[in-house]
Enzyme design. Structure first.
Site, short mmCIF file in Angstrom:
data_model
loop_
_atom_site.label_atom_id
_atom_site.label_comp_id
_atom_site.label_asym_id
_atom_site.label_seq_id
_atom_site.Cartn_x
_atom_site.Cartn_y
_atom_site.Cartn_z
CG ASP A 43 -2.90 -2.90 6.95
OD1 ASP A 43 -3.89 -2.84 7.12
OD2 ASP A 43 -2.20 -2.19 6.20
CD1 TRP A 69 -2.58 1.80 0.57
CD2 TRP A 69 -1.99 1.78 2.37
NE1 TRP A 69 -3.24 2.78 1.10
CE2 TRP A 69 -2.83 3.05 2.35
CE3 TRP A 69 -1.41 1.86 4.06
CZ2 TRP A 69 -3.28 3.92 3.30
CZ3 TRP A 69 -1.89 2.85 4.89
CH2 TRP A 69 -2.89 3.61 4.60
CE LYS A 116 -10.34 0.68 2.82
NZ LYS A 116 -9.64 1.52 2.04
C1 LMR Z 1 -6.63 2.50 -0.49
O1 LMR Z 1 -5.61 1.81 -0.63
O2 LMR Z 1 -7.02 2.99 -1.70
C2 LMR Z 1 -7.34 2.86 0.75
O3 LMR Z 1 -6.82 2.00 1.72
C3 LMR Z 1 -7.42 4.18 0.79
C4 LMR Z 1 -6.31 4.98 1.19
O4 LMR Z 1 -6.54 5.67 2.46
O5 LMR Z 1 -5.44 4.93 0.71
#
Ligand code: LMR
Length: 399
Positions: free
Chosen positions: A211, A131, A246
């Site tokens: 996570d 992420w 989510k």
């Molecule tokens: C994402 O990966 O799009 C979500 O987890 C929202 C974010 O805060 O980045």
């Protein structure tokens, strides 16, 4: 003339995910589609207000309770319900320190600060890719962030690379793993793979941080808790960040939690005191509304059942969109294999769009994907999928 205090302030690039939403909102194209941020949208393109949440909110409104401060570590009923749901009977909950957080990101931040307390010189290892905010968040908390392989050149999980790297991480370092629905790739680990990973993490004395932002979106709440419960079942230590953004569609309410599995009730108490201090000096105490609604959904049997059904509906619709997207791309580009889209889990597909293709998709067609090629399949619907698949096929064919 006096120089402004801010004259030397550097302009930073926009956020790779939320910044795309800013650009999307400013885009006037009638065909625009936002596949950037991870937000579920229903078949009509709207972010749903779940019926279980609506009912809980109505009950809260009827109580007309004053807006008192919430305790520093959150609503006790919320914390207890989250820990019970995440761990079930895999851990002794008297040893679990739980603190309500500002969404999953807030939980990661609290966890990062807690790791600084116990192991300030640890490095934090994240998957490659991960992420977008993981590296930034742990770096901002003062850690050196390293990566372990995850996504292979063939577009599949690089499991041997992952195992090799994990086996060489020095004791005391922290390893961030995605409990399910890996963001961004959608490639999850099998039960046997999790078992092997847990064994290595424990044998090397690493700090596992799971996570868990998408629990319920792969196979369901119970099935998706496998990895967390596996790690918990040997007694810890374990960090788990959790988000309801989510799964309860509570994005703007920022409802999440950090759970830390310790070795005893005494340790739990000490860890809890540290987490409370971290929260207190950062934002004092969390907001109450969303967590109250979430606690009600989790503890009321009929609302809980309704949530399972609604979450199942979201999960199934995403799977349907995966299949439809793969089929439509195959029709447009016969001979090319798109089956990976169907095999991935969660809200995202790592679409195999290159960065120049993702940029072309945005600039020429107003279809917003991350530069990494990640697309949010949960934002597809029967009205936009023809346009999206046509545009993806065009940019894939051009480059
Ligand atoms: C994402 O990966 O799009 C979500 O987890 C929202 C974010 O805060 O980045």
């Amino acid at each position: 003339m006096q120089t402004s205090l801010f004259a030397g302030v550097e302009e930073l690039p926009r956020d790779p995910i939320l910044g795309l939403t800013e650009a999307f909102v400013a885009d006037k194209s009638p065909n625009r589609v936002n596949l950037g941020v991870g937000v579920y949208q229903d078949a009509s393109g709207k972010t749903p207000l779940l019926a279980c949440v609506k009912q809980a909110e109505e009950a809260l409104l009827a109580k007309a309770a004053p807006h008192a401060y919430v305790p520093i570590d959150g609503l006790a009923a919320f914390d207890a319900a989250v820990a019970a749901m995440v761990f079930a009977d895999s851990a002794d909950l008297a040893k679990v320190s739980t603190i309500q957080s500002l969404g999953g990101t807030g939980a990661l931040k609290l966890g990062a600060e807690m790791i600084r307390v116990i192991s300030p010189n640890a490095k934090v290892w994240i998957s490659d890719p991960s992420w977008e905010n993981h590296r930034a968040l742990f770096s901002a908390a003062g850690f050196t962030v390293e990566t372990y392989p995850y996504y292979g050149a063939d577009g599949e999980l690089d499991y041997s690379g992952l195992i090799k790297a994990l086996s060489a991480i020095p004791a005391g370092d922290a390893v961030l793993l995605h409990a399910c629905c890996h963001n961004p790739t959608g490639l999850d680990l099998s039960h046997d793979q999790w078992r092997e990973i847990a064994k290595i993490v424990r044998a090397r004395g690493l700090i596992p941080f799971l996570d868990t932002a998408y629990m319920g979106f792969a196979e369901g709440l119970e099935a998706d808790a496998f990895s967390v419960r596996l790690f918990a079942s040997d007694g810890g230590p374990l960090f788990v960040s959790f988000s309801f953004s989510k799964s309860l569609s509570l994005y703007g309410e920022r409802v999440g939690a950090l759970c830390v599995l310790t070795a005893s009730a005494q340790e739990r108490s000490r860890v809890q005191s540290q987490l409370k201090r971290i929260a207190r000096v950062t934002y004092s105490s969390p907001p109450g509304h969303g967590a109250s609604a979430a606690a009600m959904v989790l503890t009321d049997a009929s609302l809980r059942k309704q949530w399972d059904d609604e979450l199942g509906g979201m999960r199934e619709r995403i799977k349907k969109m995966r299949k439809l997207l793969a089929d439509k791309l195959t029709e447009r580009m016969p001979g090319r294999d798109f089956s990976y889209i169907v095999r991935q889990n969660g809200m995202f597909s790592y679409s195999r769009l290159t960065k120049p293709q993702a940029i072309a998709l945005r600039e020429k067609y107003a279809v917003y994907a991350l530069d990494s090629g990640r697309i949010c399949v949960a934002a597809l619907n029967e009205k936009n999928i023809d346009y999206v698949s046509e545009c993806i096929a065009k940019v894939m064919a051009e480059a």
